[in-house]
Design a protein around this motif. Structure first.
Motif, PDB file in Angstrom:
ATOM      1  N   VAL A 124      -2.667   5.240  -5.147  1.00  0.00           N
ATOM      2  CA  VAL A 124      -2.392   5.827  -3.840  1.00  0.00           C
ATOM      3  C   VAL A 124      -3.707   6.032  -3.083  1.00  0.00           C
ATOM      4  O   VAL A 124      -4.655   6.600  -3.609  1.00  0.00           O
ATOM      5  CB  VAL A 124      -1.634   7.165  -3.980  1.00  0.00           C
ATOM      6  CG1 VAL A 124      -1.393   7.798  -2.617  1.00  0.00           C
ATOM      7  CG2 VAL A 124      -0.315   6.938  -4.722  1.00  0.00           C
ATOM      8  N   LYS A 125      -3.722   5.581  -1.822  1.00  0.00           N
ATOM      9  CA  LYS A 125      -4.882   5.786  -0.979  1.00  0.00           C
ATOM     10  C   LYS A 125      -4.852   7.201  -0.414  1.00  0.00           C
ATOM     11  O   LYS A 125      -3.821   7.651   0.085  1.00  0.00           O
ATOM     12  CB  LYS A 125      -4.897   4.772   0.164  1.00  0.00           C
ATOM     13  CG  LYS A 125      -5.076   3.329  -0.298  1.00  0.00           C
ATOM     14  CD  LYS A 125      -5.120   2.375   0.882  1.00  0.00           C
ATOM     15  CE  LYS A 125      -5.334   0.945   0.424  1.00  0.00           C
ATOM     16  NZ  LYS A 125      -5.391  -0.001   1.586  1.00  0.00           N
ATOM     17  N   LYS A 126      -5.973   7.908  -0.467  1.00  0.00           N
ATOM     18  CA  LYS A 126      -6.019   9.304  -0.032  1.00  0.00           C
ATOM     19  C   LYS A 126      -7.094   9.506   1.027  1.00  0.00           C
ATOM     20  O   LYS A 126      -8.010   8.724   1.152  1.00  0.00           O
ATOM     21  CB  LYS A 126      -6.279  10.219  -1.236  1.00  0.00           C
ATOM     22  CG  LYS A 126      -5.211  10.071  -2.326  1.00  0.00           C
ATOM     23  CD  LYS A 126      -5.550  10.896  -3.526  1.00  0.00           C
ATOM     24  CE  LYS A 126      -4.523  10.678  -4.645  1.00  0.00           C
ATOM     25  NZ  LYS A 126      -4.825  11.464  -5.838  1.00  0.00           N
ATOM     26  N   THR A 144      -0.045   5.224   1.045  1.00  0.00           N
ATOM     27  CA  THR A 144      -1.112   6.058   1.608  1.00  0.00           C
ATOM     28  C   THR A 144      -0.643   7.501   1.708  1.00  0.00           C
ATOM     29  O   THR A 144       0.443   7.772   2.235  1.00  0.00           O
ATOM     30  CB  THR A 144      -1.502   5.551   3.009  1.00  0.00           C
ATOM     31  OG1 THR A 144      -1.868   4.177   2.933  1.00  0.00           O
ATOM     32  CG2 THR A 144      -2.665   6.366   3.560  1.00  0.00           C
ATOM     33  N   HIS A 145      -1.462   8.411   1.219  1.00  0.00           N
ATOM     34  CA  HIS A 145      -1.119   9.836   1.294  1.00  0.00           C
ATOM     35  C   HIS A 145      -1.731  10.453   2.545  1.00  0.00           C
ATOM     36  O   HIS A 145      -2.925  10.282   2.827  1.00  0.00           O
ATOM     37  CB  HIS A 145      -1.654  10.577   0.061  1.00  0.00           C
ATOM     38  CG  HIS A 145      -1.254  12.014   0.033  1.00  0.00           C
ATOM     39  ND1 HIS A 145      -2.143  13.051  -0.195  1.00  0.00           N
ATOM     40  CD2 HIS A 145      -0.036  12.603   0.210  1.00  0.00           C
ATOM     41  CE1 HIS A 145      -1.498  14.197  -0.167  1.00  0.00           C
ATOM     42  NE2 HIS A 145      -0.225  13.962   0.087  1.00  0.00           N
ATOM     43  N   GLN A 146      -0.910  11.146   3.314  1.00  0.00           N
ATOM     44  CA  GLN A 146      -1.397  11.911   4.463  1.00  0.00           C
ATOM     45  C   GLN A 146      -1.219  13.392   4.133  1.00  0.00           C
ATOM     46  O   GLN A 146      -0.140  13.967   4.321  1.00  0.00           O
ATOM     47  CB  GLN A 146      -0.633  11.519   5.729  1.00  0.00           C
ATOM     48  CG  GLN A 146      -0.896  10.093   6.160  1.00  0.00           C
ATOM     49  CD  GLN A 146      -0.419   9.792   7.567  1.00  0.00           C
ATOM     50  OE1 GLN A 146       0.020  10.676   8.291  1.00  0.00           O
ATOM     51  NE2 GLN A 146      -0.520   8.542   7.964  1.00  0.00           N
ATOM     52  N   THR A 181       0.622  12.294  -6.418  1.00  0.00           N
ATOM     53  CA  THR A 181      -0.118  11.262  -5.687  1.00  0.00           C
ATOM     54  C   THR A 181      -1.042  10.494  -6.627  1.00  0.00           C
ATOM     55  O   THR A 181      -1.912   9.738  -6.176  1.00  0.00           O
ATOM     56  CB  THR A 181      -0.960  11.883  -4.555  1.00  0.00           C
ATOM     57  OG1 THR A 181      -1.865  12.854  -5.103  1.00  0.00           O
ATOM     58  CG2 THR A 181      -0.075  12.542  -3.507  1.00  0.00           C
ATOM     59  N   THR A 217       0.841  -1.201   0.000  1.00  0.00           N
ATOM     60  CA  THR A 217       0.000   0.000   0.000  1.00  0.00           C
ATOM     61  C   THR A 217       0.874   1.248   0.000  1.00  0.00           C
ATOM     62  O   THR A 217       1.987   1.246   0.539  1.00  0.00           O
ATOM     63  CB  THR A 217      -0.933   0.071   1.237  1.00  0.00           C
ATOM     64  OG1 THR A 217      -0.146   0.072   2.423  1.00  0.00           O
ATOM     65  CG2 THR A 217      -1.898  -1.088   1.270  1.00  0.00           C
ATOM     66  N   THR A 252       3.748  10.593   1.879  1.00  0.00           N
ATOM     67  CA  THR A 252       3.157   9.302   1.549  1.00  0.00           C
ATOM     68  C   THR A 252       3.882   8.244   2.362  1.00  0.00           C
ATOM     69  O   THR A 252       5.096   8.337   2.590  1.00  0.00           O
ATOM     70  CB  THR A 252       3.264   8.960   0.049  1.00  0.00           C
ATOM     71  OG1 THR A 252       4.617   9.173  -0.397  1.00  0.00           O
ATOM     72  CG2 THR A 252       2.317   9.791  -0.774  1.00  0.00           C
TER      73      THR A 252
END
Length: 241
Positions: free
Chosen positions: A239-241, A40-42, A197, A38, A48
């Motif tokens: 990418v998970k956002k 993941t974008h924060q 992203t 995975t 990421t």
């Protein structure tokens, strides 16, 4: 520019062809058997987080020491991506942009970073650390890939200032790598990937070797592919956002 799809298709066939060889490797164990990958974008932190989880214990297995650079062994948790070379500080060139988390006890290629915090900067290659690399199709090695090389006199080549000084498309960006239980993670600031992203990625675990003596082989080649998150190297994940 050569299609990423065509490159990974060749790599997939290479990994199938040499699968029986890979199964015999002492490094092909559950520590490199991928369960999930995975990114993941924060947004609030501008980072990421890239993660690979495995069936075993992530980063628990490290390569045996050979005692020299030529023939040195390298293990890697690798994220092939659809990022452009220019997104991570290279000039525009053919190949796959990948973020590789590696361990290799025979040499240190992160001269700016002291990963084991002992105030010695050239003795911690075995500590898991990140590299940006450009991967090329390479039929000379069983894994079907190598890190792209160039001639030192080639003035068109652009590398990030954190590169380790080798004639390859490689950077040593110094991002923090954290391994805990079955997961290995790396934290990448947004600005270090051109604030992108919207890319796709995959996860691969590999066995590599360094070569400094045989001009018929790459300087850093992939000799075994242990596990592929997607199963077909199609880079299907976003990418998970």
């Amino acid at each position: 520019m050569k299609s990423i799809v065509s490159i990974i298709t060749i790599v997939l066939f290479s990994s199938i062809t040499f699968s029986s060889c890979a199964q015999e490797s002492e490094y092909n164990n559950e520590d490199f058997n991928i369960n999930e990958v995975t990114v993941t974008h924060q947004k609030d932190l501008g980072i990421t987080i890239w993660e690979i989880s495995v069936k075993g214990k992530a980063a628990n297995t490290t390569p045996n020491k050979v005692g020299q650079l030529d023939g040195a062994l390298v293990l890697g948790y690798v994220f092939p991506t659809t990022l452009k070379p220019t997104d991570v500080g290279f000039n525009l060139t053919d190949g796959i942009v990948a973020l590789a988390l590696t361990s290799h006890p025979d040499f240190d290629d992160t001269p700016l970073w002291d990963e084991n915090n002992d105030e010695i900067y050239d003795n911690d290659g075995i500590i898991w650390h990140p590299h940006w690399v450009i991967l090329n199709e390479d039929k000379r090695v069983a894994g079907g890939l190598s890190v792209k090389q160039f001639k030192k006199a080639d003035e068109t080549v652009v590398l990030p200032p954190t590169n380790p000084g080798m004639p390859m498309y490689m950077d040593s960006p110094g991002y923090p790598v954290i391994a805990s239980l079955n997961t290995i993670k790396v934290v990448v600031p947004d600005y270090r990937i051109n604030n992108r992203t919207d890319f796709n990625y995959d996860g691969v675990t590999v066995f590599m070797k360094v070569n400094t003596s045989n001009t018929e082989l790459p300087m850093l080649g992939v000799y075994e592919v242990f596990s592929i998150a997607s199963g077909d190297l199609s880079l299907p994940y976003s990418v998970k956002k």
